[in-house]
Design an enzyme around this catalytic site. Structure first.
Site, mmCIF file in Angstrom:
data_model
loop_
_atom_site.group_PDB
_atom_site.id
_atom_site.type_symbol
_atom_site.label_atom_id
_atom_site.label_comp_id
_atom_site.label_asym_id
_atom_site.label_seq_id
_atom_site.Cartn_x
_atom_site.Cartn_y
_atom_site.Cartn_z
ATOM 1 N N GLY A 17 20.481 -9.597 21.736
ATOM 2 C CA GLY A 17 19.800 -8.667 22.635
ATOM 3 C C GLY A 17 20.053 -7.238 22.234
ATOM 4 N N GLY B 275 20.192 -3.027 23.923
ATOM 5 C CA GLY B 275 20.117 -2.102 25.046
ATOM 6 C C GLY B 275 19.768 -0.713 24.573
ATOM 7 N N GLY C 183 22.913 0.353 22.199
ATOM 8 C CA GLY C 183 23.638 -0.571 21.355
ATOM 9 C C GLY C 183 23.046 -1.959 21.393
ATOM 10 C CG ASP D 231 17.159 -0.108 33.163
ATOM 11 O OD1 ASP D 231 15.923 0.010 33.275
ATOM 12 O OD2 ASP D 231 17.718 -0.272 32.069
#
Length: 435
Positions: free
Chosen positions: A161, A163, A166, A280
Site C-alpha cells: 500500500g 500513503g 510513505g 481522511d
C-alpha cells in the site's frame, strides 16, 4: 495553480520578500526559497508552519516564527545595525562572556556524553525501537535490523500500500507473525506531523474496528509505524482494483463492512477521550481482516478534539472526492465532516464506482452530484451496482441509499451524527439477518 504541491525556488538569485498570498496554497507540502537574497517576514499561515527552517536558509534578511525570530523589527528591510565606537568595549566584553559560556557548555555536554557511554557502552543505533502503549508488548524486543530483515530491506516486492508520505510493506516478523510497516521518509515537516498524529491517536484509541498500532520507531530520517497485518487489504482494492473489473463483494459483506467502519468512526467521535476527528475517511483507509471485518486506518491527518471543542482549525487536506464542501469555505474540521466522507464510502459500496470517475463525456460529474441528479429523476435503482441489485433486498439497498443521502447533505448541520448512522445501519442489518 491552487493545487500546487511542490515549489522549489532555491538558488534563483531572487530579491524582495515572500508573497503572503503563497499561504493560500493549501496543498503545498514541499517548499524552498533557500540561498537567495530575500528579506522580510516569513508568512505564518497555511502550510508555512509545517516547512523546516532549511526551506529559508541562505537568506540573511528573512525572519519569522518558524525561522529566525524577528524581535521588535517591524519593517521588511531588516538591515543590520552597526555598533558605534562608544559601545565597542561593551561589545568586546559581551563576546568574551558568550565565548566562555559556550566553552563551559560544550565541556558539560562532553562530560554527560562520556558518562552515558561508560554506562551503556557503544550501543548499535539499529536498536532504536519503541513500543506504544496501544501495541502488544512482544514488539519491545524488535530492532530496526529485525524490521529490515522482515521486509527484505524494504524490497519493492513487499509493498502492499501507499500513503501520502510513505509506503506500506508486508513484514514477516521473527516470531512468525505478519505485520504491516508504514515507512515515512524525508525531511518534510508534514511527514513528522503525520507520524506524531498517528502515534498519538492510536495510542489513545483502541477499538476492534480500528487498526492496531504495535509499535513505532525513529531511525535517521525514517519514521516507522508497525501495525497488525490485514489479510484482505483495503476496501478500495475490492471495489475498484479486482482483476476482472467486477467487485467480488456481495451485498451482505458490503453492509457488514459499512457497519464495522461506522462503529470504528463512532468510537473516535465519542468513545475515546479526547475525541478524534479522522479527516481522511475513504475506502483505501478501510482495511479488511481475514473475516472481512472493517478496520479504520491512516490517522496521519487526525486531530484531537479537547473537551468543549466543536471543531479544529485545518488546512484544506484530505482526498479529492471525499473532502466535505464546507472545508474549503471555513477551514474547520468537524465530526460532521467525517460523516460526509463516510457517506461517500457508503455511495461507493452501493455503486461500485469511484468518487471522481463516474462517467465520460461532456456530462461527466462527480459521484455525489450524479447520485443526487439520478435521485431527483426518480432513477434510484439505476444508482445501485448491478452486481448486487436483487429484488429480495432491494428495499434494504434503497434504505442504505437514504442514509447515504443524509450523510452527504451539503449543510453540515443537517447531517446525522455517526452514532445515528450506526443505529440505522445496524437496524438494517438486523432486519436482513446479516451481521
Amino acid at each position: 495553480m491552487e493545487n500546487l504541491e511542490t515549489l522549489d525556488l532555491s538558488f534563483n538569485d531572487l530579491h524582495g520578500s515572500i508573497p503572503p498570498s503563497l499561504s493560500k496554497l493549501t496543498f503545498l507540502s514541499k517548499f524552498s526559497v533557500a540561498n537567495n537574497h530575500l528579506h522580510g517576514v516569513i508568512p505564518n499561515e497555511g502550510q508555512f508552519l509545517s516547512f523546516p527552517s532549511s526551506s529559508f536558509e541562505g537568506n540573511a534578511g528573512l525572519c519569522g516564527e518558524i525561522y529566525i525570530p524577528c524581535g521588535d523589527v517591524s519593517n521588511t528591510s531588516l538591515k543590520p545595525v552597526m555598533p558605534s565606537s562608544s559601545n565597542n568595549r561593551f561589545r568586546r566584553n559581551s563576546i568574551l562572556c558568550v565565548t566562555i559560556s559556550i566553552v563551559v557548555g560544550i565541556a558539560l555536554l562532553l562530560a554527560v556524553g562520556l558518562l552515558k557511554m561508560s554506562r551503556r557502552g557503544v550501543k548499535d543505533q539499529n536498536d532504536d525501537f519503541d513500543a506504544t502503549s496501544a501495541g502488544r508488548t512482544d514488539c519491545k524486543e524488535l530492532t530496526v535490523t529485525d524490521l529490515l530483515k522482515s521486509t527484505n530491506n524494504f524490497n519493492q516486492a513487499n509493498i502492499i500500500g501507499c500513503g501520502g508520505y510513505g509506503l506500506v510493506y508486508k513484514a514477516n516478523l521473527p516470531n512468525g507473525t505478519k505485520a504491516a510497516i508504514k515507512r515515512l521518509s524525508g525531511e518534510c515537516g508534514q511527514m513528522e506531523r503525520e507520524f506524531q498524529a498517528e502515534v498519538e491517536a492510536l495510542s489513545r484509541a483502541q477499538h476492534k474496528n480500528l487498526v492496531s498500532l504495535q509499535g513505532y520507531c525513529r531511525h535517521g530520517n525514517d519514521r516507522l509505524l508497525i501495525y497488525s497485518y490485514m489479510e484482505n487489504g483495503s476496501l478500495d482494492y475490492w471495489l475498484h482494483e479486482s482483476v476482472d473489473g467486477v467487485s467480488l463483494l456481495k451485498w451482505d459483506v458490503r453492509l457488514k463492512i459499512a457497519q464495522g467502519a461506522a462503529r470504528g468512526l463512532a468510537y473516535l467521535h465519542k468513545g475515546c477521550q479526547p475525541n478524534i476527528v479522522h479527516r481522511d475517511i475513504k475506502t483505501s483507509n478501510i482495511l479488511l481482516d481475514e473475516k472481512f471485518e472493517a478496520h479504520l486506518a491512516d490517522f496521519g491527518l487526525s486531530r484531537l478534539l479537547r473537551p468543549y471543542d466543536t471543531h479544529v482549525t485545518t488546512d484544506l487536506v484530505g482526498t479529492l472526492g471525499y473532502i466535505p464542501p464546507e472545508y474549503s469555505q471555513t477551514l474547520t474540521a468537524t465530526c460532521r465532516g467525517d460523516v460526509y466522507s463516510f457517506g461517500v464510502v457508503l455511495l461507493e459500496l452501493l455503486t461500485g464506482r469511484r468518487p471522481v470517475e463516474v462517467c465520460r463525456g461532456k456530462n461527466c460529474r462527480d459521484l455525489v452530484s450524479w447520485m443526487f441528479q439520478m435521485k431527483s429523476e426518480k432513477r434510484e435503482e439505476e444508482i445501485i451496482d448491478s452486481s448486487i441489485w436483487n429484488k429480495d433486498h432491494g428495499k434494504q439497498l434503497l434504505e442504505v441509499l437514504g442514509v447515504t443521502c443524509k450523510c452527504l447533505d451539503p449543510n453540515p448541520r443537517q447531517r446525522p451524527s455517526i452514532e445515528e448512522v450506526v443505529s440505522w445501519l445496524d437496524g438494517i442489518g438486523f432486519e436482513s439477518g446479516t451481521q
